[in-house]
Scaffold this active site. Structure first.
Site, PDB file in Angstrom:
ATOM      1  N   LYS A  83       8.523  -0.873  -4.198  1.00 23.30           N
ATOM      2  CA  LYS A  83       7.583   0.245  -4.070  1.00 23.30           C
ATOM      3  C   LYS A  83       8.293   1.364  -3.312  1.00 23.30           C
ATOM      4  O   LYS A  83       8.994   1.106  -2.325  1.00 23.30           O
ATOM      5  CB  LYS A  83       6.361  -0.259  -3.308  1.00 23.30           C
ATOM      6  CG  LYS A  83       5.176   0.677  -3.214  1.00 23.30           C
ATOM      7  CD  LYS A  83       4.026  -0.056  -2.526  1.00 23.30           C
ATOM      8  CE  LYS A  83       2.762   0.793  -2.473  1.00 23.30           C
ATOM      9  NZ  LYS A  83       1.623   0.019  -1.881  1.00 23.30           N
ATOM     10  N   SER A 159      -2.330   0.116  -4.509  1.00 20.81           N
ATOM     11  CA  SER A 159      -1.419   1.236  -4.714  1.00 20.81           C
ATOM     12  C   SER A 159      -0.029   0.810  -5.184  1.00 20.81           C
ATOM     13  O   SER A 159       0.806   1.644  -5.507  1.00 20.81           O
ATOM     14  CB  SER A 159      -1.282   2.035  -3.413  1.00 20.81           C
ATOM     15  OG  SER A 159      -0.682   1.226  -2.391  1.00 20.81           O
ATOM     16  N   SER A 183      -3.581  -3.603  -1.791  1.00 21.93           N
ATOM     17  CA  SER A 183      -2.607  -2.940  -2.656  1.00 21.93           C
ATOM     18  C   SER A 183      -1.536  -3.834  -3.261  1.00 21.93           C
ATOM     19  O   SER A 183      -0.775  -3.387  -4.110  1.00 21.93           O
ATOM     20  CB  SER A 183      -1.940  -1.781  -1.912  1.00 21.93           C
ATOM     21  OG  SER A 183      -2.864  -0.734  -1.724  1.00 21.93           O
TER      22      SER A 183
END
Length: 326
Positions: A83, A159, A183
């Site tokens: 990420k 996310s 997330s």
């Protein structure tokens, strides 16, 4: 599904075994991952940065170590991505934002990247995410939405949406995400993969962009439990660069997988947790209940959780206060 059902890419465990045995060069594993990314990511939009030169150089180091009779580690030759809130040396740490990409490049990798590469894994890029990790859909106004590999008309969840998309689409067998309010868990669920939100402080968050420090967790996403355990074991350990990282010794979990679930007591959470479910969610849970052979339901009435609404409100307040302070 865009990239197949997982058979288009070997699992992390399979790659590591093949690389260590000499059946697959680490460079070959990296080139295969880069090829899949080039082919499928224009549709999935899971990557924001590709570190191809770095990956190839690292793969050659792993291959040289094997040729010299050395053990490069339990994740030898395994391509992975992170990420884009994890620091990657030489890249600005975007955290899904527009303004962060104008920052100076990171001078050092995040601790978890260092630990995975010390175990033989090879970083191939950084992944799309919700802006500043405040997202549940996998949409990003600057980089576009990451797409669900099972149906590109549907969201990945956020996310860590790029992480879910890249692993679910078999572009890489392993990715890192972060979880503050779901997330890692949300994109793992939406993309049909496995994700781990470890106990708070078990994995170092050093050199990752913070969202809400008292809630932030970091962890792996993979396509099977064995890979999840393998990655988790490689990343464990105290890190003085993260002030909340535990000082507990490393506790490997991979050996525990052989025990199976025979001695576990598994029940379905009823009552409160069955409220407001869509039929599709109920059907999915029913399939899991059947697969696990669950015969017991624990009823949890709303009155048994008298402060649940207060807890939700507190969580929202702490989360939004982080932005007010910033």
């Amino acid at each position: 599904m865009v990239a197949g059902d997982g058979r288009d890419g070997l699992s992390a465990s399979e790659i590591a075994q093949a690389v260590k045995s000499g059946k697959l060069p680490a460079l070959g594993a990296v080139e295969a991952a880069l090829s899949r990314i080039e082919k499928h990511d224009p549709i999935l939009n899971s990557f924001t940065d590709i570190t191809a030169d770095r990956a190839r150089a690292r793969a050659r180091e792993v291959d040289a170590a094997i040729a010299a009779g050395e053990n490069p580690g339990p994740l030898a030759g395994v391509p992975f991505a992170v990420k884009n809130l994890f620091d990657v040396k030489g890249l600005p740490t975007r955290a899904g934002s527009k303004i962060n990409r104008d920052c100076l490049p990171a001078s050092r990798d995040a601790t978890l990247i260092e630990r995975l590469e010390a175990a033989g894994a090879i970083l191939v890029g950084a992944l799309n995410m919700g802006e500043y990790a405040y997202d549940f859909t996998g949409e990003n106004i600057h980089d576009g939405p990451s797409r669900n590999p099972h149906d590109v008309t549907r969201m990945t969840g956020g996310s860590s949406g790029g992480s879910g998309s890249a692993v679910g689409g078999a572009l890489v067998p392993l990715a890192l995400g972060s979880d503050t309010n779901g997330s890692i868990r949300v994109p793992s669920s939406f993309c049909g993969i496995f994700g781990l939100k470890p106990t708070y402080g078990r994995l170092s968050r050093a050199r990752s962009f913070p969202f809400v420090s008292s809630f932030d967790h970091v962890g792996p996403l993979t396509r099977n439990v064995a890979d999840l355990a393998l990655a988790y074991d490689a990343m464990q350990g105290h890190d003085p660069d993260d002030p909340v990282c535990t000082t507990r010794p490393v506790e490997p979990v991979s050996p525990l997988l052989a025990q199976g679930a025979d001695n576990l007591r598994i029940a379905t959470a009823g009552g409160y947790f069955q409220n407001n479910l869509f039929p599709e969610a109920t059907q999915a849970v029913d399939r899991i209940i059947k697969a696990l052979g669950v015969t017991r339901t624990v009823e949890i009435p709303v009155k048994a959780l008298p402060f649940i609404s207060t807890a939700f409100a507190a969580g929202r307040t702490i989360t939004t206060r982080r932005y007010a302070i910033a």
